[in-house]
Design a protein around this motif. Sequence first.
Motif, PDB file in Angstrom:
ATOM      1  N   PRO A   1      24.645  21.561  21.431  1.00 58.99           N
ATOM      2  CA  PRO A   1      25.548  22.594  21.943  1.00 58.99           C
ATOM      3  C   PRO A   1      24.790  23.617  22.775  1.00 58.99           C
ATOM      4  N   SER A   2      25.573  24.409  23.491  1.00 59.38           N
ATOM      5  CA  SER A   2      24.961  25.469  24.288  1.00 59.38           C
ATOM      6  C   SER A   2      24.575  26.625  23.370  1.00 59.38           C
ATOM      7  N   ALA A   3      23.829  27.557  23.932  1.00 60.52           N
ATOM      8  CA  ALA A   3      23.397  28.721  23.148  1.00 60.52           C
ATOM      9  C   ALA A   3      24.592  29.561  22.725  1.00 60.52           C
ATOM     10  N   ALA A   4      25.554  29.708  23.606  1.00 61.29           N
ATOM     11  CA  ALA A   4      26.752  30.499  23.260  1.00 61.29           C
ATOM     12  C   ALA A   4      27.526  29.837  22.130  1.00 61.29           C
ATOM     13  N   GLU A   5      27.630  28.510  22.159  1.00 58.71           N
ATOM     14  CA  GLU A   5      28.341  27.800  21.099  1.00 58.71           C
ATOM     15  C   GLU A   5      27.612  27.944  19.768  1.00 58.71           C
ATOM     16  N   ARG A   6      26.271  27.838  19.806  1.00 60.38           N
ATOM     17  CA  ARG A   6      25.502  27.985  18.569  1.00 60.38           C
ATOM     18  C   ARG A   6      25.697  29.371  17.984  1.00 60.38           C
ATOM     19  N   ALA A   7      25.720  30.393  18.802  1.00 61.52           N
ATOM     20  CA  ALA A   7      25.903  31.753  18.307  1.00 61.52           C
ATOM     21  C   ALA A   7      27.283  31.932  17.693  1.00 61.52           C
ATOM     22  N   ALA A   8      28.305  31.364  18.317  1.00 59.88           N
ATOM     23  CA  ALA A   8      29.667  31.508  17.792  1.00 59.88           C
ATOM     24  C   ALA A   8      29.811  30.779  16.460  1.00 59.88           C
ATOM     25  N   VAL A   9      29.229  29.585  16.357  1.00 60.30           N
ATOM     26  CA  VAL A   9      29.317  28.828  15.108  1.00 60.30           C
ATOM     27  C   VAL A   9      28.542  29.544  14.008  1.00 60.30           C
ATOM     28  N   ALA A  10      27.394  30.080  14.330  1.00 55.93           N
ATOM     29  CA  ALA A  10      26.594  30.778  13.324  1.00 55.93           C
ATOM     30  C   ALA A  10      27.325  32.013  12.804  1.00 55.93           C
ATOM     31  N   ALA A  11      28.021  32.729  13.700  1.00 49.23           N
ATOM     32  CA  ALA A  11      28.760  33.915  13.261  1.00 49.23           C
ATOM     33  C   ALA A  11      29.882  33.527  12.308  1.00 49.23           C
ATOM     34  N   ASP A  12      30.589  32.448  12.608  1.00 48.76           N
ATOM     35  CA  ASP A  12      31.640  31.985  11.708  1.00 48.76           C
ATOM     36  C   ASP A  12      31.054  31.496  10.390  1.00 48.76           C
ATOM     37  N   ALA A  13      29.873  30.868  10.451  1.00 48.27           N
ATOM     38  CA  ALA A  13      29.246  30.375   9.224  1.00 48.27           C
ATOM     39  C   ALA A  13      28.911  31.521   8.280  1.00 48.27           C
ATOM     40  N   VAL A  14      28.489  32.645   8.817  1.00 50.16           N
ATOM     41  CA  VAL A  14      28.186  33.803   7.967  1.00 50.16           C
ATOM     42  C   VAL A  14      29.435  34.250   7.223  1.00 50.16           C
ATOM     43  N   ARG A  15      30.573  34.288   7.917  1.00 52.58           N
ATOM     44  CA  ARG A  15      31.804  34.742   7.275  1.00 52.58           C
ATOM     45  C   ARG A  15      32.280  33.740   6.217  1.00 52.58           C
ATOM     46  N   VAL A  16      32.106  32.446   6.456  1.00 45.94           N
ATOM     47  CA  VAL A  16      32.481  31.446   5.452  1.00 45.94           C
ATOM     48  C   VAL A  16      31.561  31.547   4.248  1.00 45.94           C
ATOM     49  N   ARG A  17      30.245  31.793   4.483  1.00 43.64           N
ATOM     50  CA  ARG A  17      29.297  31.911   3.367  1.00 43.64           C
ATOM     51  C   ARG A  17      29.651  33.116   2.506  1.00 43.64           C
ATOM     52  N   GLU A  18      30.180  34.182   3.096  1.00 48.78           N
ATOM     53  CA  GLU A  18      30.625  35.341   2.327  1.00 48.78           C
ATOM     54  C   GLU A  18      31.769  34.976   1.388  1.00 48.78           C
ATOM     55  N   ARG A  19      32.638  34.083   1.810  1.00 54.18           N
ATOM     56  CA  ARG A  19      33.753  33.644   0.943  1.00 54.18           C
ATOM     57  C   ARG A  19      33.228  32.847  -0.246  1.00 54.18           C
ATOM     58  N   PHE A  20      32.193  31.988  -0.006  1.00 49.51           N
ATOM     59  CA  PHE A  20      31.592  31.243  -1.111  1.00 49.51           C
ATOM     60  C   PHE A  20      30.898  32.191  -2.081  1.00 49.51           C
ATOM     61  N   ASP A  21      30.227  33.201  -1.548  1.00 44.65           N
ATOM     62  CA  ASP A  21      29.560  34.173  -2.419  1.00 44.65           C
ATOM     63  C   ASP A  21      30.581  34.928  -3.257  1.00 44.65           C
TER      64      ASP A  21
END
Length: 777
Positions: A62-82
């Motif tokens: 993926p592009s750098a912009a796509e990686r950044a967007a996916v990583a930001a969403d991953a942080v929010r999903v990890r907060e739900r698991f926590d």
Amino acid sequence: MSGSGSGRGGGTYADSVVFVLGRARLEARVGRAAAVEPDHLLVGLGTLCRRDLDDVLGRRGPSAAERAAVAADAVRVRERFDAAGVHPRQLRRGLRDALAASGAAGAGAGGVPHRSRAARRVFTRATERSGAATVSAVDLLRAALEALTPVGLKVLAGHGISDPVAAFFPGDAATDSKTPLLDRYGRDLTALARDGKLPPLIGRGPELRALARVLLRQRKANAVLVGHAGTGKTGLVEGLAARLAAADAPAELAGARIVELSMAALVAGAPHRGDFEDRLQKVLAEARSSPEVILFIDELHTVLHAGGRGASDAANILKPALARGDLRCIGATTPGEYRRDIEDDPALQRRFEVIWVDEPSRAEAVEILAGLLESLAGHHGVDIDAEAAAAAVDLTVRHLPEQRLPDKAIDALDQACAAARIRTLTPDTSPPPAGPVRIGREEVAAAVAERARLPLERVAADEAGRLLAMEEHLRRRVVGQEEAIRAVAEAVRTGRSGLGDPRRPVGVLLFAGPTGTGKTELAKALAEFLFEDERRLVRIDLSEYQERHSISRLLGAPPGYVGHDREGQLSGPLRDHPHSVVLFDEVEKAHPEVLDILLQICDEGQLTDARGRRVPFNESVVILTTNLGSGAAAAGGAFGFLRSAKAAAEPVMAALHQELRPELLGRIGRVVVFAPLDDAALEQILDKLLAQVGERLAGRRVDLTLTGAARRLFLGRASGARAGARALEQAVERLLVQPLGRALLAGDLADGAAVRADAADGQLDFTTGPVRPEGER
């Protein structure tokens, strides 16, 4: 990664959601599952929480912009698991083992599995839940937790989680709500009204007061709104919700919540017997425990058929709650479905008080549309003239009689605004408008014309000019029948002027006279003039309806008989095109019960087909034809033929009064007697026929010329004959067209030749001239 995908309902999927779906498909394929289930999506969401996500994304390019967007969403999903106290890797491994051990992977599919119905509902629910334009991975997580299979629920139970949504989203208002099932399967109309997301209710004061009065009752505080589709039943309930959400809400109903319950949502995902009933009982229990809740069930008759087992389970669960008075409910249905499905169940019927929602009057409909002009103008970014509201009501009442106010008028005005808006977005040769687009009567007329499948001139305001020049148009096709053309034009103008009875057909005419004088041709010309399409002529030959049972061919066979699923030969075309010319040929040959249908059409402007559906005739022109009296008329004239319609009318009218029923003649607006064609009329008809032959020969560059003797031969075959124009057509076909066709096939007549036809011994003698070179005209 291919970027964002399209979501149902207008949203788009974030890159993180696309990544999760790809991982879920991979998990399903590795596990040899037949389809992607919500549990596989939860595995993919767990993969999104991996600490080495950058490495996983890097391998996918993926592009750098796509990686950044996916990583930001991953942080929010990890907060739900926590928040749930669950480690994503442990949950991911547990789900994989449970799915493999469940035995559901026996399909052996080699390709990429498709999403199951449950997984598709997850994406639909995520789209609905998302308040933003893009569906995020957090939205997908919540929707997946709501739809987990027993396998996924068991794995979460092993982590001490009995309510997944509450565990992963502990601070959500929906989780804290006292009615989580109503929130899941319903739509809070009061909350939507408080947020300004419902259209305003204009008028309907008596119905609104009647509805509020029923809801204040101690027992059986239940109402059913009965009205035809489009009369505003749902709008009335939304108006009540807006009234309750206002600051000055009535004290007796202050704090009440109107929740629209979706039976389709209750049924969805409940494949096993008892699942739907269990859901419904829990929903009703929530409503009973919350006195402020007022249930709204649109299409109430669907309750009887919910769950797929016919009548009863859902209705039998609902009836006790309604009878005890610990539940308030509003239903909505149409009159036909109310009588068929609710009146048939007296126990259910007596638990509701009926409130009839009739079609508003013209003045009320104009008031309703006037109140919506500002909202429509703001949505489309256009300016709407004040006269557009009245134009939408008047034009839809006239040209869309099968639909109801105010819905049809609102749709027409909305469609006119959308069409104008599209023109500003579509590149064309016209320059862009300098200011906001204005919507007036012309734009509304164009929208109504499109919906009614009519030419724009037929609906627009300049129709009066066309009607005044109607005779000139009809004369182009019908020759030698000035009296008949004048009578037809006057009858149609009277109906179109607004002075005719709006409940009856535009015109009811009886064409009488010998065959071949232009009765059918005039009907075709009328259809072409009124609707710019000759196919709008519905022709019924009543000589085929001489038996009593043949009436079923007109209106369709009754239920249970062969052909009951097919439309009638009369009712079908009229339901498809209410604006038509209906021609009943040879009316004197029909069975008396078939003539009873004509009585109903001519008097009431409608009839009912075999399925009980209304077939409108009030926008059609009804024409009956007969040959009665033409034999006596021809026998009384010089050389066996009378020479004027006035002279021919007496024997024709006498025969009509003798053979046709008085009640049928009394419903006919005008009897038009067609006179036998004179020599001048036959000359004009011959010119038209020869011009048609010349057009066919033009493709072979054949030039045809007829001598005076040849023309006299044709006219002699038709003059004094009772067949009139038909005899002339037959003579042209037999003496001219057929010999020319044989000569072309045999090669005796070459392309580009000049042909001269002369008369000799009662036949045509053809002389061929030189062939013209190719390309010479």
